[in-house]
Design an enzyme around this catalytic site. Structure first.
Site, mmCIF file in Angstrom:
data_model
loop_
_atom_site.group_PDB
_atom_site.id
_atom_site.type_symbol
_atom_site.label_atom_id
_atom_site.label_comp_id
_atom_site.label_asym_id
_atom_site.label_seq_id
_atom_site.Cartn_x
_atom_site.Cartn_y
_atom_site.Cartn_z
ATOM 1 N N GLY A 70 -64.803 7.259 -37.593
ATOM 2 C CA GLY A 70 -64.389 6.543 -36.438
ATOM 3 C C GLY A 70 -63.230 7.729 -36.357
ATOM 4 N NE ARG A 77 -72.712 3.450 -28.753
ATOM 5 C CZ ARG A 77 -72.563 3.995 -29.777
ATOM 6 N NH1 ARG A 77 -72.099 5.833 -29.465
ATOM 7 N NH2 ARG A 77 -71.446 3.985 -30.957
ATOM 8 C CE LYS A 84 -69.254 -5.045 -27.249
ATOM 9 N NZ LYS A 84 -68.943 -3.910 -27.167
#
Length: 419
Positions: free
Chosen positions: A18, A340, A274
């Site tokens: 990350g 995405r 989500k």
């Protein structure tokens, strides 16, 4: 409250994967030398990469441009992750390291930010290399699910490594965060009792004999209200106290606003569930049904997210987390607008391709988390006969499997207990 002053020891921070979150953390470790060691180790999966001609770093006379090189070498030389976060300058105190064991050595704070499919294997590699009193924050947006049980990735990581791990989630599309466009996030961290520096009085004792030494306590409660299997080691007293204030100091930037809470379950579930809703929103967008249809999907999805949390984590989840925090409704809105999972689901309908095919074409080797989460959640619900109570989650999975049509989604979500 943390004492943000001088300490004998300082926190060493390592990011496992990350670049965007590593950028934020490295900016803050440099800004707070009284609390943190400046350098931030960033573990990077090693691969070879050649600078493309379109890059600002391309130089036809340089071997960096004419030959492939290790990605970590390129990151450390150019201070940029040319493959996964191009054109974003990284702080020079980020040290990209291909060795997982070396990266995590002596770290007191570990930040996990990588696809959840890889975390089990990486935790196995980390065992024996981390400090027993290390603490972690998981940025992994998923849950670990089987027919038998569901657990948060923060707790799965904690169990595998024998440490306490909180969670970070929110409306944080990586490229926008890296470009320093304003956003918010939620960090859930419920400090274990043994890390407290304030003795707790024992009931009925004299003041002289009433002090419980919390550092000797090894037990803490998990997100289901049960005693965790993990026996924790207290952080040393000469380290700065790792509480909500210090967590805020580590992550907050002028462009990245942080709200620290204690609801690890709510924050983790919001970040995971989500992604299923975003797939469904992408499906209806692919049919060009407009914003009203997408809003309907989001409304039903938010209700199912909240219901799921209350049903399976009733002892710890705060249902308001889903409606008040960035990790809840804000992340849902963002994910159903430009994330995405949404984009790939939309393209799969428009191109009449499977999401797996779109994923290969569009994601530069990265993987969607929504598809695997949809499957795992469906299997978990079906094993309990609960799939009918979550018609949007169930319909999304069945569409992915080719067992339902996107065009039928309005009818499917309007009929709970249909399945």
């Amino acid at each position: 409250m943390a004492t943000l002053g001088s300490h004998e020891q300082k926190h060493k921070v390592t990011v496992v994967g990350g670049s965007a979150i590593a950028k934020i953390v490295a900016e803050n470790t440099a800004a707070h030398p009284d609390i943190f060691l400046k350098d931030v180790q960033m573990w990077v999966f090693e691969e070879e990469y050649q600078i493309p001609k379109g890059s600002k770093h391309y130089d036809a006379s340089s071997k960096f441009s004419t030959e492939k090189h290790k990605l970590t070498r390129l990151i450390n030389h150019f201070h940029e992750n040319l493959k996964y976060l191009p054109d974003i300058s990284l702080p020079s105190n980020i040290i990209a390291n291909p060795s997982l064991q070396e990266s995590v050595k002596d770290a007191t704070i570990l930040i996990f930010n990588l696809p959840h499919q890889f975390i089990r294997g990486l935790c196995n590699q980390m065992k024996g290399s981390i400090l027993p009193y290390a603490r972690g924050i998981s940025c992994i947006k998923g849950v670990e699910v089987s027919e038998e049980d569901i657990s948060l990735f923060s707790e799965s990581i904690g169990e595998k490594l024998g440490i306490y791990v909180g969670a970070l989630s929110g409306a944080n599309i990586a490229n926008e965060v890296a470009q320093e466009k304003f956003c918010e996030t939620t960090v859930a961290y419920d400090p274990p009792p043994m890390d407290s520096r304030n003795p707790t009085p024992k009931e009925g004792r004299t003041p002289q004999a009433s002090q419980l030494d919390l550092t000797q306590i090894t037990e803490h409660k998990d997100s289901k209200g049960l005693t965790s299997k993990v026996r924790l080691t207290a952080q040393p007293a000469d380290l700065p106290l790792l509480d909500h204030e210090l967590v805020h100091t580590l992550f907050h930037r002028p462009y990245f606003h942080v709200h620290v809470v204690s609801d690890v379950a709510g924050v983790s579930l919001g970040g995971a569930l989500k992604n299923i809703v975003a797939l469904a929103a992408g499906f209806v967008a692919g049919l060009d049904w407009g914003d009203n249809a997408k809003a309907a999907i989001m409304r039903v999805g938010l209700l199912e997210m909240r219901k799921f949390g209350k049903m399976f984590f009733e002892n710890s989840v705060r249902t308001a987390t889903f409606t008040e925090e960035s990790a809840g409704v804000a992340d849902l809105i963002t994910s159903c607008s430009g994330g995405r999972n949404f984009r790939c689901a939309k393209m799969s309908v428009q191109r009449q391709m499977s999401i797996a095919e779109v994923e290969k074409e569009e994601l530069n080797g990265q993987m969607l988390q929504g598809t695997s989460t949809a499957k795992e959640v469906y299997v978990f619900l079906k094993a309990r006969g609960k799939e009918g109570e979550f018609p949007l989650f169930t319909s999304t999975y069945l569409i992915l499997q080719g067992e339902a049509k996107v065009e039928d989604l309005p009818d499917l979500i309007a009929k709970p207990n249909l399945f």
